[in-house]
Design a protein around this motif. Structure first.
Motif, PDB file in Angstrom:
ATOM      1  N   GLU A 180       0.823  -1.209   0.000  1.00  0.00           N
ATOM      2  CA  GLU A 180       0.000   0.000   0.000  1.00  0.00           C
ATOM      3  C   GLU A 180       0.862   1.267   0.000  1.00  0.00           C
ATOM      4  OE1 GLU A 180      -2.593   2.119   3.330  1.00  0.00           O
ATOM      5  OE2 GLU A 180      -2.855  -0.052   3.296  1.00  0.00           O
ATOM      6  N   THR A 181       1.930   1.243   0.806  1.00  0.00           N
ATOM      7  CA  THR A 181       2.794   2.421   0.921  1.00  0.00           C
ATOM      8  C   THR A 181       3.551   2.666  -0.380  1.00  0.00           C
ATOM      9  OG1 THR A 181       3.087   1.788   3.215  1.00  0.00           O
ATOM     10  CG2 THR A 181       4.547   3.486   2.380  1.00  0.00           C
ATOM     11  N   GLN A 205       1.290   4.069  -2.883  1.00  0.00           N
ATOM     12  CA  GLN A 205       0.990   5.469  -2.587  1.00  0.00           C
ATOM     13  C   GLN A 205       2.137   6.375  -3.050  1.00  0.00           C
ATOM     14  OE1 GLN A 205      -0.036   5.823   1.538  1.00  0.00           O
ATOM     15  NE2 GLN A 205      -0.992   7.812   1.262  1.00  0.00           N
ATOM     16  N   VAL A 206       3.371   5.924  -2.820  1.00  0.00           N
ATOM     17  CA  VAL A 206       4.538   6.675  -3.285  1.00  0.00           C
ATOM     18  C   VAL A 206       4.512   6.759  -4.809  1.00  0.00           C
ATOM     19  CG1 VAL A 206       7.054   6.639  -3.498  1.00  0.00           C
ATOM     20  CG2 VAL A 206       5.987   6.130  -1.288  1.00  0.00           C
ATOM     21  N   THR A 261       1.948   9.295  -6.065  1.00  0.00           N
ATOM     22  CA  THR A 261       2.387  10.669  -5.833  1.00  0.00           C
ATOM     23  C   THR A 261       3.429  11.097  -6.850  1.00  0.00           C
ATOM     24  OG1 THR A 261       1.959  10.581  -3.478  1.00  0.00           O
ATOM     25  CG2 THR A 261       3.601  12.151  -4.176  1.00  0.00           C
ATOM     26  N   LYS A 315      11.163  19.371  -1.386  1.00  0.00           N
ATOM     27  CA  LYS A 315      10.043  19.557  -0.462  1.00  0.00           C
ATOM     28  C   LYS A 315       9.221  18.286  -0.330  1.00  0.00           C
ATOM     29  CE  LYS A 315       9.454  24.440  -1.344  1.00  0.00           C
ATOM     30  NZ  LYS A 315       8.857  25.188  -2.444  1.00  0.00           N
ATOM     31  N   LEU A 316       9.156  17.521  -1.421  1.00  0.00           N
ATOM     32  CA  LEU A 316       8.380  16.272  -1.392  1.00  0.00           C
ATOM     33  C   LEU A 316       9.189  15.104  -0.834  1.00  0.00           C
ATOM     34  CD1 LEU A 316       6.490  16.464  -4.812  1.00  0.00           C
ATOM     35  CD2 LEU A 316       5.646  17.007  -2.531  1.00  0.00           C
ATOM     36  N   GLY A 317      10.434  15.363  -0.457  1.00  0.00           N
ATOM     37  CA  GLY A 317      11.255  14.293   0.100  1.00  0.00           C
ATOM     38  C   GLY A 317      11.730  13.301  -0.946  1.00  0.00           C
ATOM     39  N   PRO A 359      13.188   9.885   4.521  1.00  0.00           N
ATOM     40  CA  PRO A 359      11.947   9.139   4.718  1.00  0.00           C
ATOM     41  C   PRO A 359      12.169   7.651   5.046  1.00  0.00           C
ATOM     42  CG  PRO A 359      12.265   9.628   2.387  1.00  0.00           C
ATOM     43  CD  PRO A 359      13.446  10.182   3.113  1.00  0.00           C
ATOM     44  N   PHE A 375      12.941   4.849   3.086  1.00  0.00           N
ATOM     45  CA  PHE A 375      12.291   3.835   2.262  1.00  0.00           C
ATOM     46  C   PHE A 375      13.284   2.766   1.789  1.00  0.00           C
ATOM     47  CE2 PHE A 375       8.942   7.066   1.696  1.00  0.00           C
ATOM     48  CZ  PHE A 375       7.842   6.269   1.971  1.00  0.00           C
ATOM     49  N   LYS A 410      -8.702   1.387 -11.483  1.00  0.00           N
ATOM     50  CA  LYS A 410      -7.984   2.211 -10.507  1.00  0.00           C
ATOM     51  C   LYS A 410      -8.960   3.125  -9.760  1.00  0.00           C
ATOM     52  CE  LYS A 410      -4.193   5.334  -9.899  1.00  0.00           C
ATOM     53  NZ  LYS A 410      -3.909   6.700 -10.200  1.00  0.00           N
ATOM     54  N   MET A 411      -8.876   3.099  -8.429  1.00  0.00           N
ATOM     55  CA  MET A 411      -9.748   3.923  -7.601  1.00  0.00           C
ATOM     56  C   MET A 411      -8.896   4.964  -6.856  1.00  0.00           C
ATOM     57  SD  MET A 411     -12.682   2.303  -8.154  1.00  0.00           S
ATOM     58  CE  MET A 411     -13.873   2.631  -6.841  1.00  0.00           C
ATOM     59  N   ASP A 436      -7.244   2.683   1.858  1.00  0.00           N
ATOM     60  CA  ASP A 436      -6.224   3.342   1.022  1.00  0.00           C
ATOM     61  C   ASP A 436      -6.531   4.833   0.910  1.00  0.00           C
ATOM     62  OD1 ASP A 436      -5.268   0.841   0.668  1.00  0.00           O
ATOM     63  OD2 ASP A 436      -5.795   0.650  -1.458  1.00  0.00           O
ATOM     64  N   ARG A 467      -5.706   6.518   4.102  1.00  0.00           N
ATOM     65  CA  ARG A 467      -4.244   6.697   4.242  1.00  0.00           C
ATOM     66  C   ARG A 467      -3.765   7.892   3.424  1.00  0.00           C
ATOM     67  NH1 ARG A 467      -2.723   4.312   8.630  1.00  0.00           N
ATOM     68  NH2 ARG A 467      -3.269   2.117   8.751  1.00  0.00           N
ATOM     69  N   SER A 468      -4.359   8.081   2.247  1.00  0.00           N
ATOM     70  CA  SER A 468      -3.980   9.244   1.435  1.00  0.00           C
ATOM     71  C   SER A 468      -4.315  10.530   2.176  1.00  0.00           C
ATOM     72  CB  SER A 468      -4.727   9.243   0.095  1.00  0.00           C
ATOM     73  OG  SER A 468      -4.417   8.096  -0.630  1.00  0.00           O
ATOM     74  N   ALA A 490      -1.856  11.071   4.856  1.00  0.00           N
ATOM     75  CA  ALA A 490      -0.579  11.530   4.306  1.00  0.00           C
ATOM     76  C   ALA A 490      -0.647  13.015   3.936  1.00  0.00           C
ATOM     77  CB  ALA A 490      -0.183  10.701   3.089  1.00  0.00           C
ATOM     78  N   TYR A 497       0.808  17.764  -3.455  1.00  0.00           N
ATOM     79  CA  TYR A 497       1.354  16.410  -3.612  1.00  0.00           C
ATOM     80  C   TYR A 497       1.811  15.977  -2.223  1.00  0.00           C
ATOM     81  CZ  TYR A 497       1.837  17.913  -8.460  1.00  0.00           C
ATOM     82  OH  TYR A 497       1.588  18.398  -9.709  1.00  0.00           O
ATOM     83  N   VAL A 498       1.517  14.758  -1.863  1.00  0.00           N
ATOM     84  CA  VAL A 498       1.974  14.330  -0.538  1.00  0.00           C
ATOM     85  C   VAL A 498       3.470  14.023  -0.613  1.00  0.00           C
ATOM     86  CG1 VAL A 498      -0.259  13.444   0.168  1.00  0.00           C
ATOM     87  CG2 VAL A 498       1.364  11.905  -0.918  1.00  0.00           C
ATOM     88  N   SER A 499       4.172  14.345   0.458  1.00  0.00           N
ATOM     89  CA  SER A 499       5.610  14.100   0.464  1.00  0.00           C
ATOM     90  C   SER A 499       5.905  12.688   0.949  1.00  0.00           C
ATOM     91  CB  SER A 499       6.306  15.117   1.368  1.00  0.00           C
ATOM     92  OG  SER A 499       6.043  14.807   2.717  1.00  0.00           O
ATOM     93  N   LEU A 500       7.077  12.176   0.598  1.00  0.00           N
ATOM     94  CA  LEU A 500       7.441  10.813   1.007  1.00  0.00           C
ATOM     95  C   LEU A 500       7.516  10.666   2.529  1.00  0.00           C
ATOM     96  CD1 LEU A 500       7.801  10.485  -1.997  1.00  0.00           C
ATOM     97  CD2 LEU A 500       9.881   9.198  -1.581  1.00  0.00           C
ATOM     98  N   PRO A 501       8.123  11.636   3.232  1.00  0.00           N
ATOM     99  CA  PRO A 501       8.124  11.495   4.701  1.00  0.00           C
ATOM    100  C   PRO A 501       6.704  11.458   5.286  1.00  0.00           C
ATOM    101  CG  PRO A 501       9.752  13.118   4.018  1.00  0.00           C
ATOM    102  CD  PRO A 501       8.954  12.773   2.799  1.00  0.00           C
ATOM    103  N   ILE A 512       4.035  10.257   3.885  1.00  0.00           N
ATOM    104  CA  ILE A 512       3.468   8.925   3.623  1.00  0.00           C
ATOM    105  C   ILE A 512       3.932   7.957   4.707  1.00  0.00           C
ATOM    106  CG2 ILE A 512       3.573   6.920   2.076  1.00  0.00           C
ATOM    107  CD1 ILE A 512       3.628   8.884  -0.287  1.00  0.00           C
ATOM    108  N   MET A 513       5.221   8.082   5.055  1.00  0.00           N
ATOM    109  CA  MET A 513       5.788   7.218   6.094  1.00  0.00           C
ATOM    110  C   MET A 513       5.114   7.502   7.439  1.00  0.00           C
ATOM    111  SD  MET A 513       7.819   4.921   5.277  1.00  0.00           S
ATOM    112  CE  MET A 513       9.256   3.909   5.583  1.00  0.00           C
ATOM    113  N   LYS A 515       1.536   6.110   8.094  1.00  0.00           N
ATOM    114  CA  LYS A 515       1.401   4.696   8.458  1.00  0.00           C
ATOM    115  C   LYS A 515       1.226   4.519   9.965  1.00  0.00           C
ATOM    116  CE  LYS A 515       4.252   1.733   6.411  1.00  0.00           C
ATOM    117  NZ  LYS A 515       5.475   1.187   5.787  1.00  0.00           N
ATOM    118  N   LYS A 516       1.740   5.495  10.712  1.00  0.00           N
ATOM    119  CA  LYS A 516       1.691   5.380  12.173  1.00  0.00           C
ATOM    120  C   LYS A 516       0.483   6.113  12.777  1.00  0.00           C
ATOM    121  CE  LYS A 516       6.653   5.286  11.922  1.00  0.00           C
ATOM    122  NZ  LYS A 516       7.613   6.354  11.567  1.00  0.00           N
TER     123      LYS A 516
END
Lengths: 380, 253
Positions: free
Chosen positions: A5-6, A9-10, A13, A45-47, A60, A62, B32-33, B70, B73-74, B77, B189-193, B195-196, B199-200
């Protein structure tokens, strides 16, 4: 799909970012050979730099598979943009693994693109055979004095900090090389002119000359004499990155070719109605999917701590080869238009070629695969 | 201030929608959803209000199948703090109708006591444009729909609405329901950090049954058809001919 899922999602994006921001800018960046600072700022900025850097060090955190997914999507936008991500990934991996706390303190600036880096290995007499380097660092009091010259260095015209492979022991062969962190604005550093390349033209490449550059004691990365091995230790990840980049170029070509074939009409119907064109598209799609799976399997092997050398070389070699062959097919689908500057596929074909050359030529990759076969047997 | 944002998992706006051969609806298998684009704008607005220090907590809610996690989660994020999934069906083809959604949301509102609900004005799958209004009705709250600007001050929301013929600005006392239009903001746009980090963040699960809401469809889809194929245009020789055709054939002048 098999991505979790992660990772998915990446991918979504980065895919959206590549479609909205990178891909529309690629044509002008190629034409102007311009360093896309504004895109890199957005990416920071988006990492999107230092994807594998652990959270504790400001990244991040990954895995390699996620890195491969990011590289493919960025490259689908524009390979030069992805290559910057790959460069930062290599440098930050080296710093995370071998850097002192003080050296790692520069990571936030590197990930934010406030400090641009260059990885300085290649010399006129040392391309594929790195053991031939002549740049030297001689001990001088607490530090070293650096002398020599590097060529074809990515970011050389713009970089702030070089990670320079130099000989510290003339007698010790590959055990006599070390990596130094060099301030490229320091006295004694001279930048050569920017090279004008066939493809990936927004990547700034040039030479660097070092004459009596004074290095402090903090300049040494890891242990003296371990430079070659440190460099080799990040090669697998580097190859996965470049392989993913090659897949991204080919994927962009496929997308363009499918769109064009569905709309371009000849003899009163779309050219996608002709079997000759259909087979081109089908072969493109299956090679790209095969290359992608090789890349992902190599990435998963790295993530699971398995022996990944053979897989990484196979992925890099195959992806580079099909990127060239299948972007040539994309040009073919476009016919005369595909040969004209300004059409995306014309650029993609030029951008693809270097993926057979850099990060270890595909001849070297085949040597590695053969050597692994003879050493460890035919069963993977 | 606490903000609640309902988000719906819909067919991705880039997907070429195909009608099922039996005409019973749209083909959702292996499609795709993504998050409903208007809901993305709603989440973005909530996050901006939090970044400005106006809001302190953002709760996102989705209703439907397990896969809606999902979507949640978006939203997490993007910057929401926690998420609630209301499991209402196991059938991906079952659309939970606006009244049932509004009833479920009103149960969550009663429990969470938010000061503001920000919702998309409609979902791009069925284009009902009803849930936000029904929720306000059930709660007895004020509502401001089609928002293109939201300002919060002194226990009130001042909302600029996109209405036929222009913009209308109204004030509503909080708590209120605001539904958002396309021009309110451009989602990040969501950033990678992030997204991480998402998850928590906590994701709580409820069921429609436990909330005592009947989600059985009350509407019956009679028929779904593909839009008509676009036909080729014609070339006109002169401006006069164009005007003549616009007047007499197209009937638009």
């Amino acid at each position: 799909m098999y991505l979790n899922e992660t990772q998915e999602q990446v991918r979504e994006t980065v895919q959206a970012f590549a479609d909205d921001v990178i891909r529309p800018a690629a044509e002008a960046l190629d034409r102007e050979e311009r360093f896309p600072a504004e895109i890199f700022d957005e990416m920071a900025k988006l990492g999107l730099f230092g994807i594998g850097v652990p959270e504790a060090l400001g990244g991040p955190g990954f895995d390699t598979l996620t890195y491969a997914v990011v590289m493919e999507e960025l490259s689908r936008g524009y390979a030069s943009v992805a290559d910057q991500c790959g460069l930062v990934e290599l440098i930050s991996t080296l710093l995370v693994r071998h850097g002192t706390e003080r050296q790692q303190a520069m990571l936030p600036d590197i990930l934010a693109m406030r400090r641009k880096v260059a990885y300085c290995i290649t010399e006129p007499e040392a391309g594929t055979d790195v053991s031939g380097i002549r740049t030297t660092a001689e001990k001088d009091g607490d530090g070293w004095v650096l002398n020599g010259g590097k060529i074809w260095i990515h970011n050389a015209p713009v970089a702030d900090t070089g990670f320079v492979l130099a000989r510290t022991d003339k007698e010790a062969g590959t055990r006599g090389m070390s990596i130094f962190i060099v301030d490229l604005h320091a006295r004694g550093v001279e930048r050569g002119p920017k090279e004008h390349k066939m493809g990936q033209r927004a990547s700034q490449v040039g030479g660097l000359n070092f004459s009596d550059v004074r290095l402090g004691r903090d300049a040494l990365l890891g242990e003296a004499g371990r430079g070659f091995h440190m460099m080799m230790s990040v090669l697998d990840k580097g190859r996965v990155g470049i392989a993913a980049l090659a897949v991204g170029i080919a994927q962009a070509g496929l997308e363009a070719a499918v769109d064009y074939a569905g709309t371009r009409k000849q003899f009163g119907k779309p050219i996608s109605d002709f079997q000759g064109v259909q087979w081109l598209l089908a072969d493109m799609a299956k090679d790209i999917e095969a290359a992608r799976l090789l890349v992902h399997s190599a990435a998963v092997k790295i993530d699971r701590g398995l022996d990944a050398t053979r897989s990484c070389s196979m992925a890099k070699c195959f992806a580079g080869d099909i990127a060239v062959a299948r972007t040539a097919d994309a040009v073919q689908v476009f016919g005369g238009s595909g040969y004209i500057r300004g059409f995306e596929v014309e650029r993609l074909y030029r951008d693809a070629k270097i993926t057979q050359i850099y990060e270890g030529t595909n001849q070297i990759q085949r040597m590695i695969i053969a050597r692994e076969l003879m050493k460890k047997g035919a069963r993977a | 201030m606490k903000i609640l944002v309902p988000v719906k998992r819909v067919i991705d706006y880039n997907v070429k929608v195909r009608v099922r051969t039996d005409g019973s609806g749209v083909d959702l298998a292996n499609v795709k959803m993504s998050m409903n684009p208007f809901d993305e704008i709603a989440v973005e607005e909530a996050v901006r209000l939090k970044e400005k220090g106006v809001a302190s907590e953002i709760v996102v809610v989705s209703i439907g199948v397990q896969q809606a996690k999902d979507t949640l989660r978006s939203a997490l994020a993007m910057g929401a703090d926690r998420a609630i999934l209301i499991d209402a069906t196991s059938d991906v083809n079952q659309d939970i109708e606006p009244l049932a959604v509004a009833r479920l949301l009103s149960r969550i509102v009663e429990a969470e006591r938010p000061d503001l609900v920000i919702a998309g004005k409609q979902a791009i799958d069925n284009d009902m444009n009803a849930t936000g209004q029904m929720l306000a009705g059930l709660l007895g709250w004020g509502q401001a729909t089609f928002a293109s600007k939201i300002e919060i001050a002194d226990g009130r929301a001042v909302v600029t609405r996109e209405v036929d013929g222009g913009l209308q600005t109204i004030g509503v006392r909080l708590p209120a329901v605001v539904t958002v239009d396309l021009r309110l903001n451009e989602p990040r746009y969501v950033s990678l950090p992030s997204i991480m980090k998402a998850k928590k963040k906590p994701l709580e699960e409820r069921t429609a049954a436990a909330l005592d809401v009947d989600v059985t469809p009350r509407l019956k889809i009679v028929r779904t058809v593909e839009p008509p194929q676009r036909v080729a245009g014609v070339r006109v020789a002169s401006v006069d001919e164009l005007i003549e055709k616009l007047k007499n054939q197209a009937g638009v002048l």
